[in-house]
Write a protein that holds these residues in place. Structure first.
Motif, short mmCIF file in Angstrom:
data_model
loop_
_atom_site.label_atom_id
_atom_site.label_comp_id
_atom_site.label_asym_id
_atom_site.label_seq_id
_atom_site.Cartn_x
_atom_site.Cartn_y
_atom_site.Cartn_z
N ARG A 36 7.85 4.47 -9.56
CA ARG A 36 6.87 5.24 -8.79
C ARG A 36 7.49 5.71 -7.48
NH1 ARG A 36 2.28 1.58 -9.38
NH2 ARG A 36 1.18 2.58 -7.66
N THR A 37 6.93 6.75 -6.90
CA THR A 37 7.38 7.27 -5.61
C THR A 37 6.39 6.83 -4.55
OG1 THR A 37 8.36 9.21 -6.67
CG2 THR A 37 7.95 9.34 -4.29
N GLY A 38 6.85 6.03 -3.60
CA GLY A 38 5.98 5.56 -2.53
C GLY A 38 5.72 6.64 -1.50
N ASP A 39 4.80 6.35 -0.59
CA ASP A 39 4.41 7.35 0.40
C ASP A 39 5.22 7.23 1.69
OD1 ASP A 39 2.56 9.49 1.32
OD2 ASP A 39 2.10 7.97 2.84
N TRP A 40 5.00 6.18 2.47
CA TRP A 40 5.73 5.82 3.69
C TRP A 40 5.38 6.66 4.91
CZ3 TRP A 40 7.28 1.14 3.35
CH2 TRP A 40 7.62 0.63 2.07
N ALA A 41 4.34 7.48 4.82
CA ALA A 41 3.93 8.22 6.02
C ALA A 41 3.38 7.29 7.09
CB ALA A 41 2.88 9.27 5.65
N SER A 42 2.56 6.32 6.69
CA SER A 42 1.93 5.44 7.67
C SER A 42 2.96 4.66 8.48
CB SER A 42 0.96 4.47 6.98
OG SER A 42 -0.11 5.17 6.39
N HIS A 43 4.04 4.23 7.82
CA HIS A 43 5.09 3.52 8.55
C HIS A 43 5.74 4.45 9.59
CE1 HIS A 43 4.85 -0.06 6.11
NE2 HIS A 43 5.85 -0.59 6.79
N LEU B 59 10.67 -4.29 -6.16
CA LEU B 59 10.13 -4.50 -7.50
C LEU B 59 8.82 -3.72 -7.70
CD1 LEU B 59 10.05 -5.97 -10.25
CD2 LEU B 59 8.87 -7.85 -9.10
N LEU B 60 7.94 -3.78 -6.69
CA LEU B 60 6.63 -3.16 -6.84
C LEU B 60 6.69 -1.63 -6.81
CD1 LEU B 60 4.42 -5.52 -4.63
CD2 LEU B 60 5.05 -5.73 -7.03
N GLY B 61 7.84 -1.09 -6.42
CA GLY B 61 7.99 0.36 -6.38
C GLY B 61 8.70 0.94 -7.57
N PHE C 112 1.35 -0.84 -15.05
CA PHE C 112 1.96 -2.16 -14.89
C PHE C 112 2.21 -2.47 -13.42
CE2 PHE C 112 5.84 -4.84 -14.67
CZ PHE C 112 5.28 -6.02 -15.15
N THR C 113 2.86 -1.53 -12.71
CA THR C 113 3.13 -1.80 -11.30
C THR C 113 1.87 -1.65 -10.45
OG1 THR C 113 4.11 0.43 -11.26
CG2 THR C 113 5.62 -1.45 -11.16
N ASP C 114 0.90 -0.85 -10.90
CA ASP C 114 -0.41 -0.86 -10.24
C ASP C 114 -0.97 -2.29 -10.22
OD1 ASP C 114 -0.64 1.81 -9.61
OD2 ASP C 114 -2.07 2.30 -11.19
N ARG C 115 -0.93 -2.92 -11.38
CA ARG C 115 -1.50 -4.27 -11.51
C ARG C 115 -0.71 -5.29 -10.69
NH1 ARG C 115 -6.55 -4.02 -14.31
NH2 ARG C 115 -6.37 -2.33 -15.85
N LEU C 116 0.61 -5.12 -10.63
CA LEU C 116 1.42 -6.01 -9.79
C LEU C 116 1.03 -5.86 -8.33
CD1 LEU C 116 5.03 -5.66 -11.28
CD2 LEU C 116 3.45 -7.55 -11.61
N CYS C 117 0.89 -4.62 -7.88
CA CYS C 117 0.50 -4.36 -6.49
C CYS C 117 -0.88 -4.94 -6.20
CB CYS C 117 0.48 -2.86 -6.22
SG CYS C 117 2.10 -2.06 -6.17
N GLU C 118 -1.81 -4.70 -7.10
CA GLU C 118 -3.18 -5.17 -6.90
C GLU C 118 -3.24 -6.70 -6.88
OE1 GLU C 118 -4.71 -1.21 -9.29
OE2 GLU C 118 -4.68 -3.17 -10.29
N LEU D 5 0.82 -1.21 0.00
CA LEU D 5 0.00 0.00 0.00
C LEU D 5 0.86 1.26 0.00
CD1 LEU D 5 -2.76 -1.09 2.54
CD2 LEU D 5 -2.98 -0.92 0.05
N GLU D 6 1.99 1.23 0.70
CA GLU D 6 2.87 2.40 0.71
C GLU D 6 3.35 2.73 -0.71
OE1 GLU D 6 3.19 4.33 3.14
OE2 GLU D 6 3.62 3.34 5.05
N ARG D 7 3.54 1.71 -1.51
CA ARG D 7 3.98 1.92 -2.89
C ARG D 7 2.81 2.22 -3.83
NH1 ARG D 7 7.54 -1.89 -0.44
NH2 ARG D 7 9.72 -1.41 -0.91
N TYR D 8 1.67 1.64 -3.52
CA TYR D 8 0.50 1.79 -4.39
C TYR D 8 -0.02 3.22 -4.42
CZ TYR D 8 -3.96 0.72 -6.63
OH TYR D 8 -5.02 0.68 -7.50
#
Length: 386
Positions: A259-266, A254-256, A211-217, A199-202
């Motif tokens: 794209r730029t992930g978020d990482w606030a929740s962590h 790989l899934l990131g 493509f990476t959206d679909r990998l994450c999903e 989710l942090e990457r999504y």
């Protein structure tokens, strides 16, 4: 899509009985290692004896350092650093879950450094570290092939991370059978942790990353499908294998890509487990839905896509906000269904330290990339999670 360079050198050795190969793999890198592990579980299960026998059969000398706790402590890391320097150890073998591996990474970095290892967790760049090998027992953190380490400092109860490619293990042995005896709660915490890594990457502001959206999903849907199976059937090898491999892929970068992930929740959760010492996955189950509720209006379309593709919520083209909120609710309900707390009060955490945690989370800079969060934002997220 962003430009990117992707390289992950960790050799994954996956499957039944693969822990018997640990001595052979370790001998390729060293003849004197630090054997690092947690409490007594690896001795009770017989894994310790298997590892020791394999090391001895392959001529590998070892020095032991056990005692790693969840949310691993810098005091033990410092002990390990001193041991490596005194004993001229040139390889760390971590046998355990993410806490053991993260502790091993801290030791590996500190053993090649003249200063205090905590420097790396407060901004000093890592230049190099000792090589690491892993026998994984808990699918969760993905540390078995990631470049990161998270450590807690008892002085102030600060939980911080350090990153460097040299921290990626040389090899990681993954036998799903080793996770059979995990308590259901620990299994569920691991599932939440790996989902959160995805989710942090999504949730990114980058466009054209289908493509990476679909990998994450796809990874999320596989975890969601197999989670109830492993909780109901702890010795179901196929479901355990799916979960273990998903946990690795969730955090090996790989899934990131692109794209730029978020990482606030962590970062927000680290303040909770730093002070209250709760399981990281449990803290994430509380914080992630609260973060979603706080930021979803920044990109309602992405949240509606998440609801549709991951949770099969029908998109309401006339009211994307309703679709987005339905996806957040489904996420909360799933965490609850696998036994995770979804509010701070369920974890017996009150508002006593909300201000302190919000200040500490943002004391160096605003956190998050999907939406930049300042102290007041983080405080409001804690209130939402209450």
């Amino acid at each position: 899509m962003n430009n990117f360079t992707f390289q992950n050198a960790t050799k994954i050795i996956f499957g039944k009985d693969t822990e018997q190969l640990v001595g052979k793999e370790t001998a390729l890198h060293s003849k004197k290692v630090l054997l690092h592990y947690g409490g007594g579980s690896i001795k009770q299960s017989g894994l310790y004896d298997t590892v020791v026998q394999s090391l001895q059969e392959n001529g590998v000398e070892f020095v032991e350092l056990g005692g790693v706790k969840p949310n691993p402590r810098v005091s033990l890391v410092r002990e390990g650093v001193a041991l490596c320097k005194e004993q001229n150890i040139d390889f760390i073998l971590a046998v355990g879950g993410g806490s053991v591996i993260d502790s091993a990474k801290g030791i590996a970095a500190g053993a090649k450094y003249e200063g205090d290892v905590w420097d790396f967790y407060t901004g000093t760049p890592i230049e190099t570290s000792l090589p690491i090998g892993v026998v994984l027992t808990i699918p969760a953190a993905g540390s078995e092939s990631s470049a990161g380490s998270v450590i807690t400092n008892e002085d102030g109860w600060l939980k911080r991370d350090a990153l460097h490619d040299s921290l990626r293990p040389q090899f990681a042995i993954l036998n799903p059978v080793l996770s059979y005896t995990l308590p259901a709660y620990q299994t569920a915490c691991g599932i939440t942790d790996m989902m959160s890594h995805i989710l942090e990457r999504y949730f990114t502001t980058e466009k054209n990353v289908d493509f990476t959206d679909r990998l994450c999903e796809g990874a999320l849907k596989s975890i969601i499908h197999n989670a109830p199976i492993v909780l109901e059937q702890p010795t179901n090898y196929d479901a355990r294998a799916e979960i273990m491999w998903a946990g690795t892929i969730a955090h090996n970068d790989l899934l990131g890509t692109g794209r730029t992930g978020d990482w606030a929740s962590h970062n927000i959760e680290h303040e909770i487990s730093g002070i209250y010492d709760i399981a990281h996955g449990a803290g994430l189950a509380i914080i992630f839905p609260a973060w979603m509720k706080y930021v979803y209006k920044h990109d309602v379309q992405r949240f509606a896509q998440f609801a549709n593709r991951v949770w099969n919520v029908e998109i309401d083209l006339n009211d994307l906000e309703r679709t987005a909120l339905a996806g957040i609710k489904k996420t909360e309900e799933f965490f609850q269904s696998i036994g995770m707390p979804i509010t701070l009060s369920e974890a017996n955490i009150d508002d006593q330290y909300f201000r302190e945690m919000a200040r500490k989370a943002t004391e160096r800079w605003p956190i998050g990339n999907f939406v930049k969060l300042h102290e007041e934002d983080v405080y409001n997220i804690y209130v939402l999670a209450k």
